[in-house]
Scaffold this motif. Structure first.
Motif, PDB file in Angstrom:
ATOM      1  N   THR A  36      31.711  61.868  46.834  1.00 45.43           N
ATOM      2  CA  THR A  36      31.700  60.415  46.996  1.00 45.43           C
ATOM      3  C   THR A  36      33.138  59.932  47.153  1.00 45.43           C
ATOM      4  O   THR A  36      34.026  60.332  46.393  1.00 45.43           O
ATOM      5  N   LEU A  37      33.345  59.100  48.137  1.00 39.88           N
ATOM      6  CA  LEU A  37      34.663  58.571  48.447  1.00 39.88           C
ATOM      7  C   LEU A  37      34.539  57.063  48.573  1.00 39.88           C
ATOM      8  O   LEU A  37      33.575  56.572  49.150  1.00 39.88           O
ATOM      9  N   ALA A  38      35.486  56.342  48.008  1.00 37.59           N
ATOM     10  CA  ALA A  38      35.455  54.879  48.078  1.00 37.59           C
ATOM     11  C   ALA A  38      36.648  54.371  48.868  1.00 37.59           C
ATOM     12  O   ALA A  38      37.779  54.839  48.680  1.00 37.59           O
ATOM     13  N   LEU A  39      36.395  53.411  49.747  1.00 37.16           N
ATOM     14  CA  LEU A  39      37.461  52.803  50.529  1.00 37.16           C
ATOM     15  C   LEU A  39      38.529  52.215  49.604  1.00 37.16           C
ATOM     16  O   LEU A  39      39.732  52.334  49.875  1.00 37.16           O
ATOM     17  N   SER A  40      38.097  51.616  48.503  1.00 42.29           N
ATOM     18  CA  SER A  40      39.058  51.022  47.571  1.00 42.29           C
ATOM     19  C   SER A  40      39.930  52.082  46.915  1.00 42.29           C
ATOM     20  O   SER A  40      41.119  51.855  46.661  1.00 42.29           O
ATOM     21  N   ASP A  41      39.379  53.260  46.640  1.00 41.28           N
ATOM     22  CA  ASP A  41      40.166  54.328  46.030  1.00 41.28           C
ATOM     23  C   ASP A  41      41.184  54.898  47.011  1.00 41.28           C
ATOM     24  O   ASP A  41      42.276  55.317  46.613  1.00 41.28           O
ATOM     25  N   VAL A  42      40.819  54.956  48.293  1.00 43.67           N
ATOM     26  CA  VAL A  42      41.777  55.387  49.313  1.00 43.67           C
ATOM     27  C   VAL A  42      42.975  54.440  49.319  1.00 43.67           C
ATOM     28  O   VAL A  42      44.135  54.867  49.365  1.00 43.67           O
ATOM     29  N   MET A  43      42.701  53.139  49.247  1.00 47.34           N
ATOM     30  CA  MET A  43      43.778  52.153  49.224  1.00 47.34           C
ATOM     31  C   MET A  43      44.622  52.298  47.962  1.00 47.34           C
ATOM     32  O   MET A  43      45.854  52.361  48.017  1.00 47.34           O
ATOM     33  N   LEU A  44      43.976  52.375  46.795  1.00 47.92           N
ATOM     34  CA  LEU A  44      44.715  52.444  45.535  1.00 47.92           C
ATOM     35  C   LEU A  44      45.553  53.709  45.437  1.00 47.92           C
ATOM     36  O   LEU A  44      46.691  53.687  44.948  1.00 47.92           O
ATOM     37  N   ALA A  45      45.006  54.829  45.906  1.00 45.63           N
ATOM     38  CA  ALA A  45      45.768  56.080  45.881  1.00 45.63           C
ATOM     39  C   ALA A  45      47.004  55.963  46.764  1.00 45.63           C
ATOM     40  O   ALA A  45      48.103  56.386  46.374  1.00 45.63           O
ATOM     41  N   THR A  46      46.843  55.366  47.939  1.00 45.40           N
ATOM     42  CA  THR A  46      47.972  55.231  48.859  1.00 45.40           C
ATOM     43  C   THR A  46      49.024  54.282  48.305  1.00 45.40           C
ATOM     44  O   THR A  46      50.230  54.569  48.356  1.00 45.40           O
ATOM     45  N   VAL A  47      48.591  53.146  47.774  1.00 45.22           N
ATOM     46  CA  VAL A  47      49.517  52.187  47.181  1.00 45.22           C
ATOM     47  C   VAL A  47      50.292  52.848  46.031  1.00 45.22           C
ATOM     48  O   VAL A  47      51.505  52.660  45.884  1.00 45.22           O
ATOM     49  N   GLY A  48      49.584  53.650  45.234  1.00 45.71           N
ATOM     50  CA  GLY A  48      50.249  54.360  44.151  1.00 45.71           C
ATOM     51  C   GLY A  48      51.209  55.413  44.657  1.00 45.71           C
ATOM     52  O   GLY A  48      52.346  55.539  44.160  1.00 45.71           O
ATOM     53  N   ASN A  49      50.794  56.178  45.665  1.00 44.45           N
ATOM     54  CA  ASN A  49      51.642  57.241  46.200  1.00 44.45           C
ATOM     55  C   ASN A  49      52.927  56.701  46.813  1.00 44.45           C
ATOM     56  O   ASN A  49      53.958  57.379  46.800  1.00 44.45           O
ATOM     57  N   LEU A  50      52.878  55.481  47.348  1.00 53.33           N
ATOM     58  CA  LEU A  50      54.060  54.886  47.972  1.00 53.33           C
ATOM     59  C   LEU A  50      54.951  54.152  46.970  1.00 53.33           C
ATOM     60  O   LEU A  50      55.987  53.603  47.353  1.00 53.33           O
ATOM     61  N   GLY A  51      54.546  54.129  45.695  1.00 52.04           N
ATOM     62  CA  GLY A  51      55.399  53.561  44.653  1.00 52.04           C
ATOM     63  C   GLY A  51      55.217  52.086  44.382  1.00 52.04           C
ATOM     64  O   GLY A  51      55.910  51.518  43.534  1.00 52.04           O
ATOM     65  N   TYR A  52      54.258  51.434  45.052  1.00 49.82           N
ATOM     66  CA  TYR A  52      54.092  49.994  44.844  1.00 49.82           C
ATOM     67  C   TYR A  52      53.625  49.665  43.431  1.00 49.82           C
ATOM     68  O   TYR A  52      54.068  48.691  42.830  1.00 49.82           O
ATOM     69  N   ILE A  53      52.713  50.455  42.900  1.00 46.84           N
ATOM     70  CA  ILE A  53      52.204  50.187  41.544  1.00 46.84           C
ATOM     71  C   ILE A  53      53.301  50.395  40.515  1.00 46.84           C
ATOM     72  O   ILE A  53      53.519  49.560  39.623  1.00 46.84           O
ATOM     73  N   ALA A  54      54.024  51.515  40.631  1.00 49.02           N
ATOM     74  CA  ALA A  54      55.110  51.795  39.687  1.00 49.02           C
ATOM     75  C   ALA A  54      56.207  50.743  39.779  1.00 49.02           C
ATOM     76  O   ALA A  54      56.833  50.395  38.768  1.00 49.02           O
ATOM     77  N   GLU A  55      56.450  50.221  40.972  1.00 45.45           N
ATOM     78  CA  GLU A  55      57.478  49.188  41.147  1.00 45.45           C
ATOM     79  C   GLU A  55      57.142  47.944  40.336  1.00 45.45           C
ATOM     80  O   GLU A  55      58.011  47.382  39.644  1.00 45.45           O
ATOM     81  N   VAL A  56      55.879  47.516  40.402  1.00 48.85           N
ATOM     82  CA  VAL A  56      55.468  46.335  39.634  1.00 48.85           C
ATOM     83  C   VAL A  56      55.537  46.630  38.136  1.00 48.85           C
ATOM     84  O   VAL A  56      55.980  45.791  37.336  1.00 48.85           O
ATOM     85  N   GLN A  57      55.113  47.828  37.733  1.00 46.77           N
ATOM     86  CA  GLN A  57      55.164  48.201  36.321  1.00 46.77           C
ATOM     87  C   GLN A  57      56.595  48.230  35.797  1.00 46.77           C
ATOM     88  O   GLN A  57      56.874  47.824  34.674  1.00 46.77           O
TER      89      GLN A  57
END
Length: 256
Positions: free
Chosen positions: A190-211
């Motif tokens: 099972t694959l979710a479109l939202s998880d693809v987005m969240l994984a990519t955003v995380g891999n590019l450092g956007y989540i860590a930047e906000v944290q």
């Protein structure tokens, strides 16, 4: 004369029951790697069979472009006869890609009774099974806020998350096929479109930047974050993009 080698996925048969971008793109990628992909659509065409752009004779260029290299079957999947034919095709192929709700006859539990080593990949909108499309997922990513050069959110014209999900789909099927060849066992993915987005955003450092900083980026226009990039108008009425990301680039720009 060089010997022609078989395509990497020659011998793999895949049934596709889907619509719109991500799943058809994933199955088309498998076809381009040599898999025999059979697409099942409702009689009369799927929901996106006439989607723009279209040719002068009314043919959907979009639909034809996403379904290159596939074979086609039309069935009434609301009827017991259509569901039985589709089930038999899936059981014979052994691999299924779908973004339809996987319940009833289309559930993994039911289909795996007809093919014990079935590999089935199902794409959802969100991880909890709720519907979503590329443009709602992109809005949730926050990228429209930093697109453009003013405070109005601007969504991406390219369905980036559909494209990324399509490639995840092909990778997922290939990985499951390799596992099946070694273990003899199938699986449901099972694959979710939202998880693809969240994984990519995380891999590019956007989540860590906000944290780390507690801040989000503002509108960037054509500026390149973390390096130099900007668009310029030329005297002959053209627009050019200049991007500099290394010392060699700076030296080349100075020389130019």
């Amino acid at each position: 004369m060089s010997e022609t080698r078989p395509a990497p996925l020659a011998g793999l048969k895949v049934i596709e029951i889907s619509a719109f971008v991500a799943a058809p793109l994933g199955a088309m990628t498998l076809a381009q790697l040599g898999a025999d992909v059979i697409r099942i659509d409702p009689i009369g065409g799927n929901i996106d069979a006439n989607r723009w752009p279209i040719s002068d004779d009314g043919t959907s260029i979009y639909w034809a472009s996403l379904n290159k290299g596939k074979r086609s079957v039309t069935l009434d999947l609301k009827s017991e006869e259509g569901q039985k034919i589709a089930t038999d095709l899936i059981a014979e192929a052994g691999t299924l890609v779908t973004n339809l709700p996987a319940r009833g006859w289309l559930s993994y539990e039911n289909l795996s009774q007809h093919r014990e080593d079935l590999v089935m990949l199902r794409l959802n909108g969100s991880h909890d099974g709720k519907p979503a499309v590329d443009y709602t997922i992109n809005a949730a990513s926050g990228f429209p806020i930093i697109t453009g050069d003013d405070e109005r959110p601007v969504n991406n014209a390219i369905p980036a998350w559909d494209v990324a999900a399509g490639l995840y789909i092909s990778n997922g099927i290939i990985a499951a096929e390799l596992e099946r060849r070694s273990s003899g066992k199938g699986q449901e993915i099972t694959l979710a479109l939202s998880d693809v987005m969240l994984a990519t955003v995380g891999n590019l450092g956007y989540i860590a930047e906000v944290q780390a900083t507690g801040k989000t980026r503002g509108p960037l226009g054509n500026g390149l974050y973390g390096a130099y990039g900007q668009s310029f108008a030329t005297s002959d009425g053209r627009e050019i993009m200049v991007a500099v990301i290394s010392n060699k680039h700076w030296r080349g720009l100075g020389k130019a």
